[in-house]
Design an enzyme around this catalytic site. Structure first.
Site, PDB file in Angstrom:
ATOM      1  N   ARG A  62       0.853  -1.185   0.000  1.00 31.63           N
ATOM      2  CA  ARG A  62       0.000   0.000   0.000  1.00 31.63           C
ATOM      3  C   ARG A  62       0.890   1.237   0.000  1.00 31.63           C
ATOM      4  O   ARG A  62       2.015   1.214   0.500  1.00 31.63           O
ATOM      5  CB  ARG A  62      -0.911   0.034   1.239  1.00 31.63           C
ATOM      6  CG  ARG A  62      -2.090  -0.921   1.179  1.00 31.63           C
ATOM      7  CD  ARG A  62      -3.075  -0.563   0.072  1.00 31.63           C
ATOM      8  NE  ARG A  62      -4.274  -1.377   0.116  1.00 31.63           N
ATOM      9  CZ  ARG A  62      -4.406  -2.550  -0.487  1.00 31.63           C
ATOM     10  NH1 ARG A  62      -3.385  -3.057  -1.168  1.00 31.63           N
ATOM     11  NH2 ARG A  62      -5.543  -3.225  -0.413  1.00 31.63           N
ATOM     12  N   GLU A 110      -4.563   7.098  -4.304  1.00 30.37           N
ATOM     13  CA  GLU A 110      -4.591   6.202  -5.456  1.00 30.37           C
ATOM     14  C   GLU A 110      -5.826   6.490  -6.304  1.00 30.37           C
ATOM     15  O   GLU A 110      -6.938   6.321  -5.814  1.00 30.37           O
ATOM     16  CB  GLU A 110      -4.633   4.749  -4.948  1.00 30.37           C
ATOM     17  CG  GLU A 110      -4.347   3.723  -6.007  1.00 30.37           C
ATOM     18  CD  GLU A 110      -4.234   2.327  -5.405  1.00 30.37           C
ATOM     19  OE1 GLU A 110      -5.065   1.478  -5.792  1.00 30.37           O
ATOM     20  OE2 GLU A 110      -3.355   2.100  -4.553  1.00 30.37           O
TER      21      GLU A 110
END
Length: 345
Positions: free
Chosen positions: A255, A284
């Site tokens: 992540r 993101e």
């Protein structure tokens, strides 16, 4: 359709199950028609998908359910909702992390199974491909080949190759272990950092346990597989990136929150010899003005390492197989416990 109902234990009442999910699209994507038929052939399957929105409409069937199947979109259940399902024993979640909804289920005494093992398979395969290509110098090589001067002058970058090179894994959870297993098929030295893994486990995986700084300093390719939790936020910082070997590659399929991205950008700008392959970022996707878009040595992909398209059915199959083990009273492979939640992503 004729259904064949199999009792968990001979003489018991037929087990009843239903889909419980707030996303009809995800149920259809993950549980193909073939998967649904497999489930329906082994249990009395309720024909409608139950969700938070229509929960009250299914009050008649709720007390009869022994099991539920779900995937991305599993609702967070309240105590009142769980009380309406007194027969419920087990939840099968055909996706990865259960952190967002697991606690109420486990506190209620339910068994929870997750297909995180299935989701680890494509991530490990994705990283294996990137590791092998990185050892060959593929990503810098293709950048160099985009211009005639370096290509025609035969001055393009070439990596050291795979044989005898050193790869570093940051985290030996389900993905890290799956990747370590795949890497055993190649003549590579594999380092790993994971404070929760003992030497015996590392030996079975064929990896050498070292400190985090040593993973970055010694490896030609570093692949991040840390769990996404508060303890790992910002763990990968400027000191680690700055000490990477010349021409090394950093891969992130974990992540974006685990990386201090400003520090990574600074190091990449100072060291054009390094390459970052980023399948995940924070946010993101990156903001429109993110420097990542313009950097030659940072390559972005759109969070494609995990299960997608045809690979989604593997997650459903894992849970169908787990359901079979549960019916037969066998040990479960992918059960999640309260203790596991402390270190899970």
């Amino acid at each position: 359709k004729c259904r064949i109902s199999i009792d968990r234990n001979e003489g018991n009442a037929v087990k009843k199950a239903a889909f419980l999910c707030d996303s009809l699209d995800n149920i259809e994507r993950v549980y193909s028609n073939e998967c649904r038929e497999k489930i329906a052939d082994s249990v009395d399957m309720y024909p409608e998908i139950i969700s938070s929105e229509n929960y009250a409409e299914h009050v008649d069937i709720l007390p009869e359910l022994d099991a539920v199947f779900s995937t991305w979109g599993m609702p967070v259940m309240t105590a009142e909702q769980l009380a309406q399902m007194p027969a419920l024993e087990v939840v099968f979640y055909a996706a990865g992390s259960v952190k967002g909804f697991a606690e109420p289920l486990l506190r209620h005494g339910l068994t929870l199974c997750s297909a995180w093992g299935a989701n680890a398979v494509p991530v490990a395969e994705f990283c294996l491909a990137q590791i092998l290509l990185s050892c060959k110098g593929y990503f810098r090589n293709t950048r160099d080949c985009n211009g005639p001067e370096l290509r025609r002058g035969n001055r393009v970058f070439r990596g050291p190759g795979v044989f005898g090179e050193t790869v570093g894994l940051v985290g030996l959870g389900m993905v890290g272990r799956a990747l370590a297993t795949l890497l055993r098929g190649f003549e590579l030295r594999v380092l790993a950092y994971d404070p929760y893994v003992d030497e015996a486990t590392a030996s079975k995986l064929g990896v050498e346990l070292v400190e985090l700084s040593e993973v970055f300093a010694r490896s030609f390719v570093v692949s991040n597989h840390l769990p996404n939790n508060a303890a790992t936020e910002g763990m990968l910082n400027d000191k680690l990136f700055a000490c990477m070997r010349r021409d090394a590659t950093f891969i992130n399929t974990g992540r974006g929150a685990q990386v201090v991205e400003e520090a990574l950008i600074d190091v990449l700008q100072q060291r054009p010899d390094l390459t970052a392959l980023l399948d995940v970022t924070l946010p993101e996707p990156p903001q429109p003005d993110s420097v990542f878009y313009a950097m030659h040595n940072a390559q972005l992909s759109s969070h494609i390492a995990g299960s997608l398209n045809d690979e989604l059915q593997r997650m459903a199959n894992y849970m169908i197989e787990e359901f079979g083990r549960w019916q037969r009273g066998e040990a479960l492979f992918y059960q999640v416990t309260e203790e596991m939640l402390e270190t899970m992503a």
